[in-house]
Write an enzyme that holds these catalytic residues in place. Structure first.
Site, PDB file in Angstrom:
ATOM      1  N   SER A   1       0.852  -1.198   0.000  1.00 58.12           N
ATOM      2  CA  SER A   1       0.000   0.000   0.000  1.00 58.12           C
ATOM      3  C   SER A   1       0.880   1.239   0.000  1.00 58.12           C
ATOM      4  O   SER A   1       2.047   1.187   0.417  1.00 58.12           O
ATOM      5  CB  SER A   1      -0.859  -0.004   1.267  1.00 58.12           C
ATOM      6  OG  SER A   1      -1.470   1.261   1.449  1.00 58.12           O
TER       7      SER A   1
ATOM      8  N   TYR B   1      -1.810  -0.581  10.358  1.00 56.93           N
ATOM      9  CA  TYR B   1      -1.854  -0.986   8.941  1.00 56.93           C
ATOM     10  C   TYR B   1      -0.565  -0.555   8.228  1.00 56.93           C
ATOM     11  O   TYR B   1       0.073  -1.338   7.530  1.00 56.93           O
ATOM     12  CB  TYR B   1      -3.073  -0.348   8.291  1.00 56.93           C
ATOM     13  CG  TYR B   1      -3.259  -0.646   6.823  1.00 56.93           C
ATOM     14  CD1 TYR B   1      -3.754  -1.870   6.395  1.00 56.93           C
ATOM     15  CD2 TYR B   1      -2.972   0.322   5.859  1.00 56.93           C
ATOM     16  CE1 TYR B   1      -3.953  -2.135   5.044  1.00 56.93           C
ATOM     17  CE2 TYR B   1      -3.163   0.070   4.507  1.00 56.93           C
ATOM     18  CZ  TYR B   1      -3.660  -1.159   4.103  1.00 56.93           C
ATOM     19  OH  TYR B   1      -3.852  -1.414   2.766  1.00 56.93           O
TER      20      TYR B   1
HETATM   21  P1  NAP Z   1     -11.010  -6.329  -0.167  1.00 53.41           P
HETATM   22  O1  NAP Z   1     -11.973  -6.419  -1.295  1.00 53.41           O
HETATM   23  O2  NAP Z   1     -11.502  -6.194   1.207  1.00 53.41           O
HETATM   24  O3  NAP Z   1     -10.036  -7.586  -0.300  1.00 53.41           O
HETATM   25  C1  NAP Z   1      -9.346  -8.158   0.768  1.00 53.41           C
HETATM   26  C2  NAP Z   1      -9.387  -9.645   0.542  1.00 53.41           C
HETATM   27  O4  NAP Z   1      -8.571 -10.291   1.532  1.00 53.41           O
HETATM   28  C3  NAP Z   1     -10.801 -10.203   0.702  1.00 53.41           C
HETATM   29  O5  NAP Z   1     -11.115 -10.986  -0.426  1.00 53.41           O
HETATM   30  C4  NAP Z   1     -10.729 -11.037   1.962  1.00 53.41           C
HETATM   31  O6  NAP Z   1     -11.559 -12.190   1.848  1.00 53.41           O
HETATM   32  C5  NAP Z   1      -9.259 -11.420   1.999  1.00 53.41           C
HETATM   33  N1  NAP Z   1      -8.817 -11.721   3.353  1.00 53.41           N
HETATM   34  C6  NAP Z   1      -8.882 -10.930   4.449  1.00 53.41           C
HETATM   35  N2  NAP Z   1      -8.400 -11.565   5.511  1.00 53.41           N
HETATM   36  C7  NAP Z   1      -8.018 -12.797   5.078  1.00 53.41           C
HETATM   37  C8  NAP Z   1      -7.449 -13.924   5.711  1.00 53.41           C
HETATM   38  N3  NAP Z   1      -7.161 -13.921   7.023  1.00 53.41           N
HETATM   39  N4  NAP Z   1      -7.178 -15.018   4.970  1.00 53.41           N
HETATM   40  C9  NAP Z   1      -7.464 -15.031   3.647  1.00 53.41           C
HETATM   41  N5  NAP Z   1      -7.996 -14.000   2.986  1.00 53.41           N
HETATM   42  C10 NAP Z   1      -8.280 -12.894   3.712  1.00 53.41           C
HETATM   43  O7  NAP Z   1     -10.040  -5.094  -0.380  1.00 53.41           O
HETATM   44  P2  NAP Z   1      -8.904  -4.788  -1.460  1.00 53.41           P
HETATM   45  O8  NAP Z   1      -8.805  -3.322  -1.521  1.00 53.41           O
HETATM   46  O9  NAP Z   1      -9.102  -5.541  -2.732  1.00 53.41           O
HETATM   47  O10 NAP Z   1      -7.599  -5.320  -0.710  1.00 53.41           O
HETATM   48  C11 NAP Z   1      -6.646  -6.153  -1.325  1.00 53.41           C
HETATM   49  C12 NAP Z   1      -5.248  -5.731  -0.893  1.00 53.41           C
HETATM   50  O11 NAP Z   1      -4.978  -4.435  -1.412  1.00 53.41           O
HETATM   51  C13 NAP Z   1      -5.071  -5.637   0.633  1.00 53.41           C
HETATM   52  O12 NAP Z   1      -3.826  -6.191   0.983  1.00 53.41           O
HETATM   53  C14 NAP Z   1      -5.063  -4.141   0.880  1.00 53.41           C
HETATM   54  O13 NAP Z   1      -4.329  -3.806   2.027  1.00 53.41           O
HETATM   55  C15 NAP Z   1      -4.414  -3.645  -0.388  1.00 53.41           C
HETATM   56  N6  NAP Z   1      -4.647  -2.247  -0.696  1.00 53.41           N
HETATM   57  C16 NAP Z   1      -5.913  -1.771  -0.900  1.00 53.41           C
HETATM   58  C17 NAP Z   1      -6.098  -0.415  -1.176  1.00 53.41           C
HETATM   59  C18 NAP Z   1      -7.445   0.170  -1.430  1.00 53.41           C
HETATM   60  O14 NAP Z   1      -7.551   1.415  -1.507  1.00 53.41           O
HETATM   61  N7  NAP Z   1      -8.505  -0.621  -1.583  1.00 53.41           N
HETATM   62  C19 NAP Z   1      -4.993   0.435  -1.253  1.00 53.41           C
HETATM   63  C20 NAP Z   1      -3.733  -0.074  -1.024  1.00 53.41           C
HETATM   64  C21 NAP Z   1      -3.558  -1.403  -0.768  1.00 53.41           C
HETATM   65  P3  NAP Z   1     -12.293 -12.836   3.114  1.00 53.41           P
HETATM   66  O15 NAP Z   1     -12.869 -11.697   3.906  1.00 53.41           O
HETATM   67  O16 NAP Z   1     -13.312 -13.720   2.501  1.00 53.41           O
HETATM   68  O17 NAP Z   1     -11.236 -13.584   3.857  1.00 53.41           O
END
Ligand code: NAP
Length: 242
Positions: free
Chosen positions: A142, A155
């Site tokens: 991130s 985070y």
């Molecule tokens: P998201 O849709 O909430 O995706 C997160 C995914 O991680 C979900 O599918 C969730 O599925 C899974 N997850 C969470 N805890 C888990 C666990 N203990 N074991 C296995 N799977 C798990 O949000 P996203 O934005 O796509 O996030 C994906 C990545 O991008 C994350 O690492 C986040 O920090 C990073 N990121 C996001 C942003 C943003 O603005 N959205 C910016 C920078 C970085 P379940 O709940 O079904 O487990």
């Protein structure tokens, strides 16, 4: 450009957001994909979409912070496809708060998913990748892993540490033909962020923007090393004009 057809990839957190977009983009390139996450329903939905589009996918309900569950994800990939070429460490959770009163349980959970998870997954696939002298790991970090944001300590620190994990993993394994990249996205509209007050969705990145970058990295010639975390943000401030 490297052809991805018939390669095998594991995408953690593949049931939503960036992981979903990445899993679909990989499957569309002919990659055999294993997606994991805790919620079976989201995994089943994404797997259905991929299969309808002609792709090959195995959904595995698993928590990346649990060693035995990580082993199960990797053994599913090995049994179904024989090996693993690509690991996308994407699963992550957020928990905002200042460090002075940060909930200790929330700290442990964020570190378990955002840092221990990628470590366990990498540790589980690296011996195979070293043996076959081929592998590519991409960690989804991130902008919080590079920059300072208010009330983002738990985070942000998990993502700073994830960036370091990527660097160590690269240095320890690059002589075995293994590449490691770290992507640091700015604001992307996903389940994690979409209800955040003041966020202008029109100015955010999309999950497909990150999936495009993943594909670009995976298809570079094998001898090209792209170092340092890659920061991908928007030109316009996503916190304005909502
Ligand atoms: P998201 O849709 O909430 O995706 C997160 C995914 O991680 C979900 O599918 C969730 O599925 C899974 N997850 C969470 N805890 C888990 C666990 N203990 N074991 C296995 N799977 C798990 O949000 P996203 O934005 O796509 O996030 C994906 C990545 O991008 C994350 O690492 C986040 O920090 C990073 N990121 C996001 C942003 C943003 O603005 N959205 C910016 C920078 C970085 P379940 O709940 O079904 O487990």
């Amino acid at each position: 450009m490297t052809d991805l057809r018939d390669k095998t990839a594991i995408v953690t957190g593949g049931g939503s957001g960036i992981g979903e977009a990445t899993a679909k983009a990989l499957a569309a390139q002919g990659v055999n994909v294993v997606i994991c996450g805790r919620r079976e329903a989201s995994l089943a939905r994404v797997a259905g979409d991929i299969r309808s589009a002609g792709g090959i996918v195995h959904p595995v309900a698993a928590d990346v912070s649990q060693e035995a569950e990580v082993e199960r994800v990797v053994s599913t990939a090995l049994e179904a496809f024989g090996t693993v070429h690509i690991l996308i460490n994407n699963a992550g959770i957020d928990a905002a708060g200042g460090l002075h009163d940060y909930d200790v349980g929330a700290w442990d959970k964020v570190m378990a998913v955002n840092l221990r998870g990628p470590f366990l997954m990498s540790r589980a696939v690296l011996p195979r990748m070293r043996q076959q002298a081929q592998g590519h790991i991409i960690n989804i970090s991130s902008e919080s892993g590079i920059e300072y944001y208010e009330r983002d300590g738990g985070y942000g620190l998990s993502k700073h540490a994830l960036n370091a994990l990527g660097e160590y993993t690269q240095r320890e394994n690059q002589e075995y033909g293994i590449r490691v990249n770290t992507i640091c996205p700015g604001m992307v509209v996903t389940e994690m962020t979409r209800d955040t007050p003041g966020l202008n969705h029109e100015r955010c990145l999309t999950p497909d923007d990150i999936a495009d970058l993943v594909l670009w990295l995976l298809t570079r010639r094998p001898n090209i090393k792209i170092g340092t975390p890659i920061l991908i943000q928007t030109m316009l401030n996503p916190w304005e004009g909502a």
